[in-house]
Design an enzyme around this catalytic site. Structure first.
Site, PDB file in Angstrom:
ATOM      1  N   ASP A 141      36.522  69.512  23.592  1.00  0.00           N
ATOM      2  CA  ASP A 141      36.934  69.062  25.164  1.00  0.00           C
ATOM      3  C   ASP A 141      37.653  70.376  25.559  1.00  0.00           C
ATOM      4  O   ASP A 141      37.979  71.359  24.986  1.00  0.00           O
ATOM      5  CB  ASP A 141      37.794  67.931  25.210  1.00  0.00           C
ATOM      6  N   GLY A 142      37.542  70.481  26.798  1.00  0.00           N
ATOM      7  CA  GLY A 142      38.163  71.542  27.625  1.00  0.00           C
ATOM      8  C   GLY A 142      39.113  71.094  28.797  1.00  0.00           C
ATOM      9  O   GLY A 142      39.059  69.766  29.052  1.00  0.00           O
ATOM     10  N   GLU A 182      34.861  73.632  28.158  1.00  0.00           N
ATOM     11  CA  GLU A 182      34.036  72.831  27.417  1.00  0.00           C
ATOM     12  C   GLU A 182      33.295  73.572  26.503  1.00  0.00           C
ATOM     13  O   GLU A 182      32.760  73.027  25.276  1.00  0.00           O
ATOM     14  CB  GLU A 182      33.194  71.856  28.564  1.00  0.00           C
ATOM     15  N   ASP A 226      32.457  64.657  26.287  1.00  0.00           N
ATOM     16  CA  ASP A 226      32.668  63.920  27.512  1.00  0.00           C
ATOM     17  C   ASP A 226      32.015  64.641  28.760  1.00  0.00           C
ATOM     18  O   ASP A 226      32.114  64.254  29.870  1.00  0.00           O
ATOM     19  CB  ASP A 226      34.007  63.452  27.895  1.00  0.00           C
ATOM     20  N   HIS A 274      38.835  60.164  29.026  1.00  0.00           N
ATOM     21  CA  HIS A 274      40.159  59.433  29.479  1.00  0.00           C
ATOM     22  C   HIS A 274      39.830  57.871  29.208  1.00  0.00           C
ATOM     23  O   HIS A 274      40.416  57.336  30.108  1.00  0.00           O
ATOM     24  CB  HIS A 274      40.427  59.772  30.672  1.00  0.00           C
ATOM     25  N   ASP A 286      41.001  66.195  23.965  1.00  0.00           N
ATOM     26  CA  ASP A 286      41.684  66.614  25.265  1.00  0.00           C
ATOM     27  C   ASP A 286      43.153  66.826  25.215  1.00  0.00           C
ATOM     28  O   ASP A 286      43.655  67.502  25.796  1.00  0.00           O
ATOM     29  CB  ASP A 286      41.452  65.046  25.892  1.00  0.00           C
TER      30      ASP A 286
END
Length: 232
Positions: A8-9, A43, A66, A120, A130
């Site tokens: 994740d970013g 990302e 995501d 989320h 995240d």
């Protein structure tokens, strides 16, 4: 054997202070970032560093992500871009080109697949990645030390050695780039689902509190994020 990892970013302001992270478990994760970058760069970098960290392993890799932008880049667009001299279908240059080319090189010869997860939404591994990416972006914003993580420890590695990714140069940032910026008009996104309204809470713990939290989570067989969520 398959290694399952989340990547994740995060970018505050997008662009702004930015972080990336990949996460397998509490002993295998890494994070880094830049003072100024976009969410999409974070990302891409998270996936790139995951492939680099596991390059010495002969295992399949399942990447939980995501970002539709990253999944589409890897599974739909990259081959065509490369065949066209790293140009999109409309002839325009590919954005984040250096990261995309490095990712193409890192994935060569690897056995992998990508799986989309809603961000989320309480997915334990996605939440863990995240939180670590966000912690880096917040650390850059506040001028605090960057939490790099243990990486993928190998026998003989020096305990305090920083992961190579922390020495990455600053990326070129397009100030007008929003999240999932490079969605090609010729290829619709994989998903068009609306995320629910969620609220982020940042909690700072002492070293002792952090150890106790993760020990209780381990005993319960869940992630630290899941354990905290059970208190709500």
């Amino acid at each position: 054997m398959t290694i399952t990892a989340a990547a994740d970013g995060s970018a505050l302001g997008n662009p702004g202070p930015a972080g990336w992270a990949w996460y397998v478990d509490d002993l295998h994760w890494a994070a880094g970032g830049w003072k100024h970058a976009t969410n999409n760069q974070g990302e891409l970098k998270a996936v790139l560093e995951l492939f680099r960290a596991t390059a010495h392993l002969d295992d399949d890799l399942l990447v939980l992500c995501d970002s539709q932008y990253v999944i589409n880049t890897v599974t739909k667009w990259m081959h065509g871009w490369k065949a066209k001299g790293w140009r999109k279908g409309d002839g325009k240059p590919v954005m984040n080109l250096e990261l995309v080319k490095e990712l193409d090189e890192a994935m060569a010869g690897r056995r992998y697949r990508f799986e989309w997860v809603r961000g989320h939404a309480g997915h334990p591994m996605n939440e863990a990645a995240d939180a670590r990416a966000r912690a880096v972006s917040e650390a850059f914003q506040a001028g605090r030390p960057i939490p790099h993580g243990p990486g993928w420890p190998r026998e003989g590695d020096e305990k305090d050695a920083a992961p190579p990714a922390t020495r990455a140069t600053e990326p070129v940032v397009d100030e007008a780039v929003p999240a999932d910026d490079d969605i090609d008009a010729e290829a619709p996104a994989l998903f068009s689902l609306d995320d629910p309204d969620l609220h982020e809470v940042t909690l700072w713990l002492t070293d002792d509190e952090h150890v106790r939290l993760h020990e209780r989570a381990r005993q319960a067989g869940i992630s630290a994020e899941e354990l905290l969520r059970t208190l709500i």
